[in-house]
Write a protein that holds these residues in place. Structure first.
Motif, short mmCIF file in Angstrom:
data_model
loop_
_atom_site.label_atom_id
_atom_site.label_comp_id
_atom_site.label_asym_id
_atom_site.label_seq_id
_atom_site.Cartn_x
_atom_site.Cartn_y
_atom_site.Cartn_z
N THR A 46 30.32 30.05 50.43
CA THR A 46 31.34 30.50 49.48
C THR A 46 31.92 31.80 50.01
O THR A 46 31.19 32.76 50.25
CB THR A 46 30.76 30.72 48.08
OG1 THR A 46 30.33 29.48 47.54
CG2 THR A 46 31.82 31.32 47.15
N GLU B 179 29.66 35.13 50.63
CA GLU B 179 28.80 35.41 49.48
C GLU B 179 27.52 34.58 49.46
O GLU B 179 26.45 35.09 49.18
CB GLU B 179 29.57 35.14 48.18
CG GLU B 179 30.46 36.26 47.75
CD GLU B 179 30.91 36.10 46.31
OE1 GLU B 179 31.34 37.10 45.73
OE2 GLU B 179 30.86 34.98 45.77
N ARG C 32 39.64 33.56 43.51
CA ARG C 32 39.45 34.32 44.75
C ARG C 32 38.36 33.74 45.64
O ARG C 32 38.11 34.28 46.73
CB ARG C 32 39.12 35.78 44.45
CG ARG C 32 40.18 36.48 43.62
CD ARG C 32 40.34 37.94 44.01
NE ARG C 32 40.80 38.10 45.39
CZ ARG C 32 42.06 37.92 45.79
NH1 ARG C 32 42.99 37.58 44.93
NH2 ARG C 32 42.40 38.11 47.06
N ARG C 33 37.73 32.68 45.23
CA ARG C 33 36.63 32.12 46.00
C ARG C 33 36.90 30.68 46.41
O ARG C 33 37.39 29.88 45.61
CB ARG C 33 35.32 32.18 45.19
CG ARG C 33 34.81 33.60 44.99
CD ARG C 33 33.65 33.63 44.01
NE ARG C 33 33.05 34.95 43.94
CZ ARG C 33 33.55 35.95 43.21
NH1 ARG C 33 34.65 35.75 42.47
NH2 ARG C 33 32.97 37.14 43.20
N ALA D 140 34.50 34.94 49.35
CA ALA D 140 35.23 35.70 48.33
C ALA D 140 36.27 36.56 49.05
O ALA D 140 35.91 37.48 49.80
CB ALA D 140 34.28 36.56 47.52
#
Length: 343
Positions: free
Chosen positions: A126, A117, A88-89, A128
């Motif tokens: 990053t 994030e 998911r990232r 998410a």
């Protein structure tokens, strides 16, 4: 080495904004070692320029629609995904990143959202992605094909690019830039290679958006490459080593395939199975171990890829080759013409 040594002037009209049709109708400049004359050929001539028993190595990565346009509150932002972190990232370069803070929610079209994030030292974040749908499904709904800046800055991305910016080998999803040397290949060209006795195999390198980042350092020693994930399985490694043992050459289709082969090769030129990140940076003085030739498009001035081809053939040789290509009106960059480099 000084980065300005890799500079050259390119007339803007030589930047290809669309590929030729059919794909295999592109021109191809053949550059051999020493003082051999340059050869103005076509991509369809490739089978006759290789020998039976040679092996061509293609990158089977598949480009995802990784370009997102959205908002953080009232601020307009853009996100270009460039490296998967987990399911998911994704790590992403953010346009208008000064308006984004850690913890902010970024809203994209089609009810797609992501949390910023973590900010990294290079300015990327990053992201998410929220919700339970696979990120690939979200990107198909909200994303655009991530065309290189030198194309996207001159025209709008459209549905045709979803076909044009994908190779015939595309299978493993995860790239945010196409392995453009392979954009020239069609089934009739593959059939001709098979008839010639040229072996074909694939590896996977998920090309990141970092491939388009300019080299800002004044010296190559100060430039830091972005890591990209790659994989060579044991069967492919064995095929390549057996090809070499029988006297065949390994010809990389594109700089992405070449970089992974060189990452997987040991000092004796033996290619080993590989799975992980590579940030290999190839400049003149590098001793090639994993390849014997390269098919590649024409690259940007002062780019890491022009440095790579200069390492393979020599800087003076490639400066002369590019001057010839410009004088002869070759089309440059991702949707442009090709070259075959045989040291």
């Amino acid at each position: 080495m000084r980065v300005d040594l890799f500079d050259f002037d390119l007339p803007p009209e030589l930047i290809a904004l669309r590929p030729v049709r059919p794909r295999d109708a592109a021109r191809m400049l053949v550059v051999r070692g020493a003082d051999a004359p340059f050869e103005d050929r076509g991509v369809l001539d490739l089978p006759q320029l290789l020998e039976p028993g040679d092996v061509m190595v293609f990158n089977d990565t598949r480009v995802i629609p990784a370009q997102l346009e959205g908002r953080r509150g009232e601020a307009r932002i853009g996100a270009t995904l460039h490296k998967r972190v987990d399911l998911r990232r994704w790590q992403a370069f953010i346009r208008n990143a000064k308006r984004v803070r850690e913890g902010d929610v970024l809203e994209f079209p089609a009810d797609v959202s992501a949390i910023a994030e973590k900010r990294h030292e290079d300015g990327s974040f990053t992201l998410a992605f929220e919700g339970g749908e696979p990120v690939e499904v979200l990107l198909e709904r909200a994303g655009r094909m991530p065309l290189p800046p030198y194309i996207a800055g001159k025209r709008e991305t459209d549905e045709q690019d979803r076909k044009d910016y994908q190779t015939i080998f595309a299978r493993e999803e995860g790239a945010v830039a196409a392995p453009t040397a392979s954009l020239h290949f069609t089934q009739r060209l593959l059939d001709a290679l098979d008839e010639r006795g040229v072996i074909r195999t694939t590896l996977t390198l998920h090309v990141g958006a970092g491939t388009f980042l300019p080299v800002k350092a004044g010296d190559t020693a100060d430039h830091r490459m972005h890591a990209e994930f790659g994989r060579i399985d044991a069967e492919t490694a064995q095929l390549l080593n057996e090809t070499r043992a029988k006297g065949g050459r390994i010809i990389a289709a594109g700089t992405t395939a070449l970089r992974l082969l060189e990452s997987a090769a040991d000092e004796d030129g033996i290619i080993h199975p590989f799975e992980g990140d590579t940030a290999i940076f190839i400049t003149p003085g590098y001793r090639f171990r994993g390849v014997d030739g390269l098919m590649t498009n024409f690259h940007l001035p002062k780019s890491t890829l022009f440095m790579l081809v200069s390492a393979l053939m020599g800087l003076d040789r490639m400066q002369a080759a590019y001057a010839h290509a410009i004088a002869q009106g070759y089309r440059f960059y991702s949707y442009g013409d090709s070259s075959l480099l045989l040291p």
